[in-house]
Write an enzyme that holds these catalytic residues in place. Structure first.
Site, short mmCIF file in Angstrom:
data_model
loop_
_atom_site.label_atom_id
_atom_site.label_comp_id
_atom_site.label_asym_id
_atom_site.label_seq_id
_atom_site.Cartn_x
_atom_site.Cartn_y
_atom_site.Cartn_z
N CYS A 109 0.85 -1.20 0.00
CA CYS A 109 0.00 0.00 0.00
C CYS A 109 0.88 1.25 0.00
CB CYS A 109 -0.92 0.02 1.21
SG CYS A 109 -1.94 1.52 1.26
N LYS A 151 2.03 -9.49 -0.13
CA LYS A 151 1.76 -8.76 -1.38
C LYS A 151 2.67 -7.55 -1.39
CE LYS A 151 -2.01 -6.90 -4.21
NZ LYS A 151 -1.71 -5.47 -4.35
N ASN A 209 0.12 -8.95 -10.33
CA ASN A 209 -0.95 -8.01 -10.09
C ASN A 209 -0.66 -6.70 -10.82
OD1 ASN A 209 -1.73 -5.86 -7.32
ND2 ASN A 209 -3.22 -6.68 -8.76
#
Length: 316
Positions: A109, A151, A209
């Protein structure tokens, strides 16, 4: 928690089958239970919850009830946490473990609030901490099939990313999702070459992704990088049936969403927002203007009937 305890097969079994695993990304406000129920009807293999801040989750029952909702058909499910220390992450993992198949640590993030709290993308610069966090989850959750994944975003200097991934692998990470952009990049093209380099340097599954908009992108990214799976975010918002090979949201999927949202009592704003995304590519500017201004569920349903008809009229 209103859900069943199940300890089913491991998510890792999905990576054995030689097919590309199709995954719904963790999306703030959007990858909640109702939307996960929808994409699962259209060939989505694994769903992630929205990112949950582990410390807040552990601090209050209210946070736990509002942030984490699931049901028995909501599987395989990965719960994504933002955390900055191993103890809090492992404690949160133990709370959700009976109701999910794995936890994922957000190391990608890029938002300022997350970075300032020590969450998200700043973790890609702390490989030893990430290693410890993965290891603690693996040690404390007593289900051997439970996964602990991460991630990440990539570094400008890719050697640092490869080092991070190898360290995570040595700590027993189940798989790694790579968003092929640096923390500074937003809408720049995804670095698929970087994802390939990472895939070639570790032996645990790698998920790609970034910019997956159609089923054909799933295949081309797989060909390009050799990854084991792909994760989509905006592509699924625009077309929740994307993984089933539809070019645009089919009408049937729109009505499925209406049914699911009503059944699960989805708040109007969320119900409406998803439809705005789903209809964006298939409607005209004046239509969108009218649709976006609607303010009740019944007005939305009337509009859909009048503009698109029911599914039955499609000849199904």
């Amino acid at each position: 928690f209103h859900q069943m305890k199940t300890s089913g097969p491991s998510v890792m079994d999905m990576f054995e089958k030689g097919k590309v695993v199709k995954i719904c990304a963790p999306m703030v406000r959007y990858s909640k239970l109702a939307f996960r129920s929808l994409v699962r009807k259209y060939n989505c293999d694994i769903c992630f919850t929205p990112m949950i801040v582990a410390a807040d989750f552990m601090r209050s029952v209210k946070a736990r009830d509002s942030e984490f909702t699931t049901n028995e058909s909501d599987r395989p499910l990965i719960v994504q946490f933002a955390a900055s220390d191993a103890e809090t992450l492992a404690a949160a993992a133990c709370v959700v473990a009976p109701f999910s198949d794995g936890v994922d640590l957000n190391c990608g993030c890029p938002q300022r609030w997350a970075m300032s709290e020590g969450y998200g993308a700043c973790l890609i610069n702390k490989p030893e901490l990430v290693k410890d966090m993965v290891r603690q989850v693996q040690n404390q959750v007593d289900n051997p099939n439970y996964t602990a994944s991460i991630k990440i975003r990539i570094h400008k200097d890719l050697r640092r990313t490869v080092d991070l991934c190898q360290k995570a692998e040595s700590a027993g990470v189940s798989w790694i999702t790579v968003h092929g952009r640096t923390a500074d990049e937003r809408h720049q093209p995804v670095h698929y070459d970087a994802i390939k380099t990472i895939k070639d340097s570790i032996s645990v599954p790698v998920i790609a992704n970034g910019d997956i908009k159609y089923l054909r992108d799933v295949e081309s990214v797989h060909q390009l990088t050799g990854v084991d799976g792909v994760m989509a975010a905006r592509g699924l918002l625009a077309n929740p049936a994307m993984f089933a090979g539809y070019e645009d949201t089919p009408l049937e999927c729109v009505w499925d969403w209406v049914d699911i949202a009503i059944e699960q009592g989805t708040p109007f704003t969320c119900f409406h927002h998803h439809l705005i995304y789903m209809l964006e590519r298939v409607s005209s500017q004046p239509e969108r203007k009218v649709f976006n201004s609607l303010s009740s569920t019944s007005a939305v349903i009337d509009y859909l009937h009048n503009t698109y008809g029911s599914v039955q009229s499609l000849g199904t």
